[in-house]
Design a protein around this motif. Sequence first.
Motif, PDB file in Angstrom:
ATOM      1  N   PHE A 188       0.814  -1.212   0.000  1.00  0.00           N
ATOM      2  CA  PHE A 188       0.000   0.000   0.000  1.00  0.00           C
ATOM      3  C   PHE A 188       0.853   1.269   0.000  1.00  0.00           C
ATOM      4  N   ALA A 189       2.117   1.150  -0.350  1.00  0.00           N
ATOM      5  CA  ALA A 189       2.991   2.321  -0.371  1.00  0.00           C
ATOM      6  C   ALA A 189       2.437   3.371  -1.325  1.00  0.00           C
ATOM      7  N   SER A 190       2.467   4.639  -0.902  1.00  0.00           N
ATOM      8  CA  SER A 190       1.989   5.725  -1.760  1.00  0.00           C
ATOM      9  C   SER A 190       3.110   6.369  -2.547  1.00  0.00           C
ATOM     10  N   PHE A 191       4.343   5.918  -2.323  1.00  0.00           N
ATOM     11  CA  PHE A 191       5.494   6.473  -3.032  1.00  0.00           C
ATOM     12  C   PHE A 191       6.625   5.460  -2.917  1.00  0.00           C
ATOM     13  N   TRP A 192       7.426   5.342  -3.983  1.00  0.00           N
ATOM     14  CA  TRP A 192       8.540   4.402  -4.015  1.00  0.00           C
ATOM     15  C   TRP A 192       9.810   5.124  -4.457  1.00  0.00           C
ATOM     16  N   ARG A 205      -8.325   9.704  -4.632  1.00  0.00           N
ATOM     17  CA  ARG A 205      -7.199  10.578  -4.296  1.00  0.00           C
ATOM     18  C   ARG A 205      -6.677  11.368  -5.492  1.00  0.00           C
ATOM     19  N   PHE A 206      -6.786  10.823  -6.697  1.00  0.00           N
ATOM     20  CA  PHE A 206      -6.177  11.461  -7.858  1.00  0.00           C
ATOM     21  C   PHE A 206      -7.199  11.978  -8.879  1.00  0.00           C
ATOM     22  N   HIS A 207      -8.474  11.927  -8.530  1.00  0.00           N
ATOM     23  CA  HIS A 207      -9.537  12.533  -9.350  1.00  0.00           C
ATOM     24  C   HIS A 207      -9.582  11.979 -10.772  1.00  0.00           C
ATOM     25  N   ALA A 208      -9.193  10.718 -10.956  1.00  0.00           N
ATOM     26  CA  ALA A 208      -9.264  10.121 -12.291  1.00  0.00           C
ATOM     27  C   ALA A 208     -10.720  10.075 -12.760  1.00  0.00           C
ATOM     28  N   ASP A 209     -10.915  10.245 -14.066  1.00  0.00           N
ATOM     29  CA  ASP A 209     -12.256  10.261 -14.658  1.00  0.00           C
ATOM     30  C   ASP A 209     -12.675   8.909 -15.196  1.00  0.00           C
ATOM     31  N   ARG A 238       9.427   8.034 -11.297  1.00  0.00           N
ATOM     32  CA  ARG A 238      10.316   8.459 -12.375  1.00  0.00           C
ATOM     33  C   ARG A 238      10.056   9.896 -12.806  1.00  0.00           C
ATOM     34  N   TYR A 239       8.817  10.351 -12.638  1.00  0.00           N
ATOM     35  CA  TYR A 239       8.430  11.654 -13.184  1.00  0.00           C
ATOM     36  C   TYR A 239       8.052  12.662 -12.110  1.00  0.00           C
ATOM     37  N   GLY A 240       8.219  12.285 -10.821  1.00  0.00           N
ATOM     38  CA  GLY A 240       7.906  13.229  -9.758  1.00  0.00           C
ATOM     39  C   GLY A 240       7.206  12.570  -8.585  1.00  0.00           C
ATOM     40  N   THR A 241       6.733  13.386  -7.683  1.00  0.00           N
ATOM     41  CA  THR A 241       6.058  12.917  -6.471  1.00  0.00           C
ATOM     42  C   THR A 241       4.572  12.696  -6.736  1.00  0.00           C
ATOM     43  N   PRO A 242       3.868  12.060  -5.802  1.00  0.00           N
ATOM     44  CA  PRO A 242       2.411  11.958  -5.953  1.00  0.00           C
ATOM     45  C   PRO A 242       1.737  13.317  -6.102  1.00  0.00           C
ATOM     46  N   GLU A 243       2.244  14.327  -5.383  1.00  0.00           N
ATOM     47  CA  GLU A 243       1.664  15.661  -5.525  1.00  0.00           C
ATOM     48  C   GLU A 243       1.900  16.233  -6.917  1.00  0.00           C
ATOM     49  N   ASP A 244       3.040  15.897  -7.507  1.00  0.00           N
ATOM     50  CA  ASP A 244       3.300  16.331  -8.880  1.00  0.00           C
ATOM     51  C   ASP A 244       2.299  15.693  -9.841  1.00  0.00           C
ATOM     52  N   PHE A 245       1.991  14.437  -9.585  1.00  0.00           N
ATOM     53  CA  PHE A 245       0.996  13.771 -10.424  1.00  0.00           C
ATOM     54  C   PHE A 245      -0.379  14.403 -10.229  1.00  0.00           C
ATOM     55  N   MET A 246      -0.734  14.716  -8.988  1.00  0.00           N
ATOM     56  CA  MET A 246      -1.988  15.416  -8.719  1.00  0.00           C
ATOM     57  C   MET A 246      -2.035  16.749  -9.467  1.00  0.00           C
ATOM     58  N   ALA A 298      12.959   0.601  -2.082  1.00  0.00           N
ATOM     59  CA  ALA A 298      12.337   0.929  -0.800  1.00  0.00           C
ATOM     60  C   ALA A 298      11.042   1.705  -1.000  1.00  0.00           C
ATOM     61  N   SER A 299      10.104   1.499  -0.098  1.00  0.00           N
ATOM     62  CA  SER A 299       8.899   2.319  -0.035  1.00  0.00           C
ATOM     63  C   SER A 299       9.234   3.604   0.728  1.00  0.00           C
ATOM     64  N   ILE A 300       8.401   4.632   0.539  1.00  0.00           N
ATOM     65  CA  ILE A 300       8.655   5.926   1.171  1.00  0.00           C
ATOM     66  C   ILE A 300       7.403   6.360   1.926  1.00  0.00           C
ATOM     67  N   VAL A 301       7.576   6.741   3.189  1.00  0.00           N
ATOM     68  CA  VAL A 301       6.458   7.309   3.949  1.00  0.00           C
ATOM     69  C   VAL A 301       6.095   8.632   3.291  1.00  0.00           C
ATOM     70  N   TRP A 302       4.851   8.748   2.825  1.00  0.00           N
ATOM     71  CA  TRP A 302       4.516   9.934   2.033  1.00  0.00           C
ATOM     72  C   TRP A 302       3.023  10.262   2.128  1.00  0.00           C
ATOM     73  N   PRO A 303       2.626  10.994   3.161  1.00  0.00           N
ATOM     74  CA  PRO A 303       1.230  11.443   3.210  1.00  0.00           C
ATOM     75  C   PRO A 303       0.975  12.472   2.113  1.00  0.00           C
ATOM     76  N   HIS A 304      -0.187  12.395   1.501  1.00  0.00           N
ATOM     77  CA  HIS A 304      -0.520  13.323   0.422  1.00  0.00           C
ATOM     78  C   HIS A 304      -0.878  14.696   0.986  1.00  0.00           C
ATOM     79  N   GLU A 305      -0.278  15.724   0.400  1.00  0.00           N
ATOM     80  CA  GLU A 305      -0.551  17.095   0.817  1.00  0.00           C
ATOM     81  C   GLU A 305      -0.728  17.937  -0.447  1.00  0.00           C
TER      82      GLU A 305
END
Length: 639
Positions: A116-120, A310-314, A225-233, A127-134
Amino acid sequence: MAGAEKTEYDFSLFGEMDSYLFREGNHCRLYEKLGAHVAEHGGKRGTYFAVWAPNAEEVSVTGTFNGWNRTANYLSPRKDSSGVWEGFIPGVEKGALYKYSLRTRRGRVIEKGDPFASFWEVSPKTASIVWPHEYEWGDGEWMASRSEKNALGAPMSVYEVHIGSWRRNPVEGFRSLSYRELGHELGDYALSMGFTHVELLPVMEHPFYGSWGYQTLGYFAPSSRYGTPEDFMYMVDVLHQKGIGVILDWVPSHFPADAYGLAKFDGTCLFEHEDPRKGYHPDWGSWIFNYGRNEVRGFLLSSAFFWLDRFHADGLRVDAVASMLYLDYSRKAGEWIPNRFGGRENLEAISFLKKLNEAVYSDFPDVQTIAEESTAWPMVTRPVFVGGLGFGMKWNMGWMHDTLAFMSKDPVYRKYSHDKITFSIMYAFTENFLLPFSHDEVVHGKGSMLGKMPGDAWQKFACLRLLYGYMFAHPGKKLLFMGCEFGQGKEWNHDDSLQWDQLSIPEHRGISLLVAELNRVYRQETALHELDFTPDGFEWCDFSDWEKSVVSFVRKNSSGGMVLAVFNFTPVPRLHYRIPVPCGGYWREIVNSDAGEYGGSGFGNYGGLHSEELRWKQSEHSLCLTLPPLGMLLLKLER
């Protein structure tokens, strides 16, 4: 357990109801409970960890916060039968790297990333990364109105994109664009070309770049590879603010066997089947989820919900559905196990897909699920309560294969395969179809879309314009893979950028201009999209002229509006060609693929013409048209 006192056990996000729903297979938001969650407990700030490992003898968390010491922070098994291990570790903050260390029942110690890692970490690191979405979203206007944009009666023209190779930065080592760069550049481009949605090849974290994301390992994390979860958001947010919907490729059909991933997660076949005749894909060398296990169903349901929530996908395009439905998919006799009734249908997968669609449309009624299903399985897009699988749409693979087979023939021989261009209407309304010219058609030696077309250079470009005109007029939503919209000369290479320089060549620019115009007309004319999934929106004019390879039909809207589509699949101009039409009036020419601005020869009908009260075939009215060579016409009825 030296150091175990550093882990606190009297704190939990995973309650009794969560445990019950998890074991029942009905928990669709496990990402809120399992994994790593930064929290406060007893006046201390830290991270709560929870992982499902029912057959492990012990589980601990290792990471940058304890020097990767597997004996420093043990987790505790819950006292229910959920199989979940949990614990709160003070002082662990956002950005900490971690893994789970598990001792199996055979005494072997294995290290795993967090399912369930939100970032790698960026591959090949694991390794997985502790990463709460902000993140603060700014797409409220889109989200409030997207039910109209994603409706079955709305125009949907999808631009399929592989993030890593759409456009690369030549100044900075030819690197792929970041999520934030893509939000603006891809958004502006899709908008200029008239596409309504983009569909991204799987963005979920995957260890092997060359799998294009289809060997998914991180089901709850966009690729680092392309950024953080927030970057994807941010990218999704910008696309929404530009009026572009976002569909994500999602892969519940299989997962890779990488040692740090889901395979034999707690030393046993937890997510997969033990027997390779049920649990292994020979085509992809990957493992098949055990859809009959409730906890696995909850894992996959939660992944689907995660991207929509979380990511507002359509929408979610569900990959390789056929491989899920059939137990004997790509298997020879003796390599598969029949179901309990002796059949080849995967009853557990069928049940899961129905549950998936029911749950998604219940909580997210303004999105679409789209099946890539390549067989004649019935009622894929019909509601579960009438016996269907419940998808919103299905890729029309039969139409795609027949159309490309027809168009690849030398025009002189097309008359002998006339049925390949007309047969699709026989089943066009049995499902809610999307017409795909996807990445699969331009890889592995199949050549580019332009390269599939026969003849000399002029004929190739004319055939490609004709093909796209046929696609946009045919009932069904549309999908084009990146590069196809300007007739890229070479097949797609995931390690390279698209051939953007070809847009300076008039013929390629002509393809691009035509696709943009087809998108504009498709969106503007409700007759071309409103009744896509019902025979009320379609009427043949003439499909019988196989000798000249000419086909014509009318598309209709609910208020009586009509657009006539005529196709000449030979390089011979047809002068004074008579076509029956349903009614009288002035038929204005709104698209001509042979127009000079697109690279054509300029044959046409001077902007339009009036029908004649001259009976022709089945109709009392008819038109006498000039049909351009290897050309298509769209004419709108103006009474």
